[in-house]
Design a protein around this motif. Sequence first.
Motif: not given
Length: 112
Positions: A65, A68, A72, A97, A100, A104
């Motif tokens: 997290r 990322i 970002d 990506e 990410r 997830r």
Amino acid sequence: MARLVAGETETRAQFEAEPTAYRWIFYREGEDIWIRVLELCDGSDHDNEGAEIWSSQLGIDQLARAVIRCFDEVAHTHGESGYRGKWGEHFPRTELETLRRLWRTHQHPQDT
């Protein structure tokens, strides 16, 4: 980072500050990641020649997290073309990506 989320037990990254280099070494055991940052006089030096300047342990979700969010924020602040101008490389959009998506999937394995 994507390799760790995908299950690899060790990976590395190195940042060149010429002639100094900073080597990040990541070890995964279960859901925990141990991180060591070494400062090396030269980027080709062996780990044993470096000085450990930081170490920590984080959970895989917490670390993924954070990575990322950092990328970002860089994309938001500089834009992808600004990233290339500042660091001389393309923004790692595909890698971000992929991370990410893997993160997830790791958080919600039943959705795959």
